[in-house]
Design a protein around this motif. Sequence first.
Motif, PDB file in Angstrom:
ATOM      1  N   SER A  75      42.227  26.990 -97.294  1.00 18.77           N
ATOM      2  CA  SER A  75      41.771  28.242 -97.323  1.00 18.77           C
ATOM      3  C   SER A  75      41.469  29.206 -98.611  1.00 18.77           C
ATOM      4  O   SER A  75      41.916  28.601 -99.771  1.00 18.77           O
ATOM      5  CB  SER A  75      42.750  29.129 -96.532  1.00 18.77           C
ATOM      6  N   GLY A  76      40.673  30.171 -98.474  1.00 20.74           N
ATOM      7  CA  GLY A  76      40.456  31.119 -99.898  1.00 20.74           C
ATOM      8  C   GLY A  76      40.277  32.437 -99.394  1.00 20.74           C
ATOM      9  O   GLY A  76      40.501  32.823 -98.153  1.00 20.74           O
ATOM     10  N   THR A  77      39.619  33.273-100.133  1.00 20.26           N
ATOM     11  CA  THR A  77      39.327  34.811 -99.959  1.00 20.26           C
ATOM     12  C   THR A  77      38.134  34.522 -98.900  1.00 20.26           C
ATOM     13  O   THR A  77      37.052  34.177 -99.347  1.00 20.26           O
ATOM     14  CB  THR A  77      38.951  35.189-100.965  1.00 20.26           C
ATOM     15  N   GLY A  78      38.417  35.097 -97.670  1.00 21.49           N
ATOM     16  CA  GLY A  78      37.537  35.217 -96.725  1.00 21.49           C
ATOM     17  C   GLY A  78      37.193  33.905 -96.015  1.00 21.49           C
ATOM     18  O   GLY A  78      36.166  33.951 -95.308  1.00 21.49           O
ATOM     19  N   ILE A 131      34.698  25.536 -91.043  1.00 18.57           N
ATOM     20  CA  ILE A 131      35.322  26.628 -91.768  1.00 18.57           C
ATOM     21  C   ILE A 131      34.885  28.119 -91.132  1.00 18.57           C
ATOM     22  O   ILE A 131      33.548  28.324 -90.722  1.00 18.57           O
ATOM     23  CB  ILE A 131      34.415  26.820 -93.261  1.00 18.57           C
ATOM     24  N   ASP A 132      35.926  28.781 -90.835  1.00 16.19           N
ATOM     25  CA  ASP A 132      35.914  29.948 -90.278  1.00 16.19           C
ATOM     26  C   ASP A 132      35.659  31.194 -91.417  1.00 16.19           C
ATOM     27  O   ASP A 132      36.416  31.108 -92.155  1.00 16.19           O
ATOM     28  CB  ASP A 132      37.155  30.477 -89.378  1.00 16.19           C
ATOM     29  N   ASN A 191      32.928  26.662-101.464  1.00 12.53           N
ATOM     30  CA  ASN A 191      32.992  27.766-102.224  1.00 12.53           C
ATOM     31  C   ASN A 191      33.548  27.493-103.568  1.00 12.53           C
ATOM     32  O   ASN A 191      34.317  28.138-104.050  1.00 12.53           O
ATOM     33  CB  ASN A 191      33.826  29.038-101.750  1.00 12.53           C
ATOM     34  N   GLY A 192      33.429  26.150-104.040  1.00 13.67           N
ATOM     35  CA  GLY A 192      33.819  25.926-105.121  1.00 13.67           C
ATOM     36  C   GLY A 192      35.139  25.449-105.269  1.00 13.67           C
ATOM     37  O   GLY A 192      35.871  25.028-106.401  1.00 13.67           O
ATOM     38  N   SER A 196      41.650  19.189-102.010  1.00  6.68           N
ATOM     39  CA  SER A 196      42.652  18.346-102.749  1.00  6.68           C
ATOM     40  C   SER A 196      43.746  19.316-103.266  1.00  6.68           C
ATOM     41  O   SER A 196      44.820  18.672-103.328  1.00  6.68           O
ATOM     42  CB  SER A 196      42.279  17.626-103.715  1.00  6.68           C
ATOM     43  N   GLU A 197      43.391  20.602-103.331  1.00  6.35           N
ATOM     44  CA  GLU A 197      44.554  21.487-103.817  1.00  6.35           C
ATOM     45  C   GLU A 197      45.396  21.666-102.887  1.00  6.35           C
ATOM     46  O   GLU A 197      46.605  22.197-103.195  1.00  6.35           O
ATOM     47  CB  GLU A 197      43.803  22.793-104.395  1.00  6.35           C
ATOM     48  N   PHE A 198      45.243  21.586-101.588  1.00  5.82           N
ATOM     49  CA  PHE A 198      46.091  22.014-100.462  1.00  5.82           C
ATOM     50  C   PHE A 198      46.796  20.677 -99.925  1.00  5.82           C
ATOM     51  O   PHE A 198      47.628  20.769 -99.118  1.00  5.82           O
ATOM     52  CB  PHE A 198      45.056  22.646 -99.421  1.00  5.82           C
TER      53      PHE A 198
END
Length: 216
Positions: A75-78, A131-132, A191-192, A196-198
């Motif tokens: 997930s991320g901003t938005g 992606i929502d 979105n860049g 893998s970060e999650f």
Amino acid sequence: MKKMILLILLISATICNAEVNDSGWGRHRAAITGMLTSSDTWQLESSYHFMLCRYIGVGASIGLWEQIMSDGYPSGTGWHVDENSEKVHNLYFRPSLLFQSPVFLKIRDAGISITAEPGIMMNIPYCSAGIDIVEGFQTVDYTTVSTTGGQWCGADLRVGINVNVYRFNFSIGYLMSNFDILSIPRHLRYNGIGFSEFYPAKPFMQGAYATISASF
């Protein structure tokens, strides 16, 4: 390595030659196997093996595996992955060899032996995620990302105890693999931000399995 392969083939041929006149077993074995692993996945597969002799078979299986739960999701901003993409799943094809030892313990009609099944799990080499796009708590748009990168196959081994009753076999045991259900999804990006970060680092997968099969 070549000498080891030749030795295995020689031993297999010797065993099969010794069994050629024994008709008390079925050449065909169909099975259903269920598994739980340390990677928080469940697996269900259907397999078929052609028995070259009583103790050695060659075949393949088709299966599905899926995460039971996940510690987090990308997930991320938005944005965040949609509900259907929170738990990773995939279909796989698994060619394998089946080895079964001679019976070492007999209890009435049940014969107990050791079984081993080395194989290669091959995922569909493709992964996508929904992606929502959100504003506040409301989804305002939807898109998808996909990848064909990452490890799509890996070796595994199952070793267990087999109980044979007439033409039926019941096996339970231990499995291990260098494969990982998250190997392909780790290469997804949106979105860049890499997925893998999650996801946790690749583990050495272990688990338990149970198999029921019939010979004919």
